[in-house]
Design a protein around this motif. Sequence first.
Motif, short mmCIF file in Angstrom:
data_model
loop_
_atom_site.label_atom_id
_atom_site.label_comp_id
_atom_site.label_asym_id
_atom_site.label_seq_id
_atom_site.Cartn_x
_atom_site.Cartn_y
_atom_site.Cartn_z
N TYR A 1 39.29 24.38 28.58
CA TYR A 1 38.57 23.61 29.60
C TYR A 1 37.98 22.33 29.00
O TYR A 1 38.13 21.24 29.56
N GLU B 1 38.05 31.29 33.04
CA GLU B 1 38.77 30.24 33.76
C GLU B 1 38.11 30.00 35.12
O GLU B 1 37.90 28.86 35.54
N GLN B 2 37.75 31.08 35.79
CA GLN B 2 37.09 31.00 37.09
C GLN B 2 35.73 30.30 36.97
O GLN B 2 35.36 29.51 37.83
N CYS C 1 36.01 26.59 37.20
CA CYS C 1 36.55 25.99 38.43
C CYS C 1 35.45 25.27 39.19
O CYS C 1 34.28 25.65 39.14
N GLU D 1 37.41 24.26 44.76
CA GLU D 1 38.73 24.87 44.53
C GLU D 1 38.75 26.28 45.10
O GLU D 1 38.99 27.26 44.40
N LEU E 1 41.94 28.55 44.66
CA LEU E 1 42.06 29.02 43.28
C LEU E 1 41.03 30.08 42.97
O LEU E 1 41.33 31.12 42.36
N LEU E 2 39.79 29.87 43.39
CA LEU E 2 38.72 30.84 43.16
C LEU E 2 39.03 32.17 43.85
O LEU E 2 38.83 33.23 43.27
#
Length: 188
Positions: free
Chosen positions: A18, A73-74, A77, A81, A84-85
């Motif tokens: 990230y 990764e979440q 975010c 998003e 994606l979430l």
Amino acid sequence: MEKIGLVDRIALSVHNIYLGRKGLATEGGEIEGRILLSDGLLEALTVFKEAGANANNDIETVILVDIAYLTVEQHHCRATETGLLTSMNVAIESFKDALRAYKAVQDAVGYKTAEMTYSRQQKYRYRGMPKDAFHNACLSHRARLNNNLRTAGINDIELDVYKQRITNMIAVQSAYLARQQSALAPNN
């Protein structure tokens, strides 16, 4: 295999991925960003390979490492998003359900009783065994990862990370299938 160590290492690698992507998009931060991104991806690949090397004997670690990857990764975010979430939430919850199924399959008597609640129709079976939460989680995650492989211009190392994660899902699903077959064998 040290589960906590692998989970911590994967979490740090995703954080570096990230930061690396953020650096690439920041004027003057491109070099540091490229280094962080590359280091993060290489460490993630190493961790996924280490976890996958023992997938037949340690299904839980492979799943926990992927949960950790998705969770960090979440965390990175943006709130906007939402698709994606939502996808990540579904994946994480599916893996938690998979771990419950893994625990259940270790009790042969209980699993034989639970197996009677599954339809014998082919669409509810995976290679003759109940297509339970474990199989559903692995199949869904593989589909998600395969979709990521279709991203144009994807970094070669990131491509390898996705491929390794798919390999791991195939390995743990096969190992789980063997445990199902053992639990449901007539002599158990």
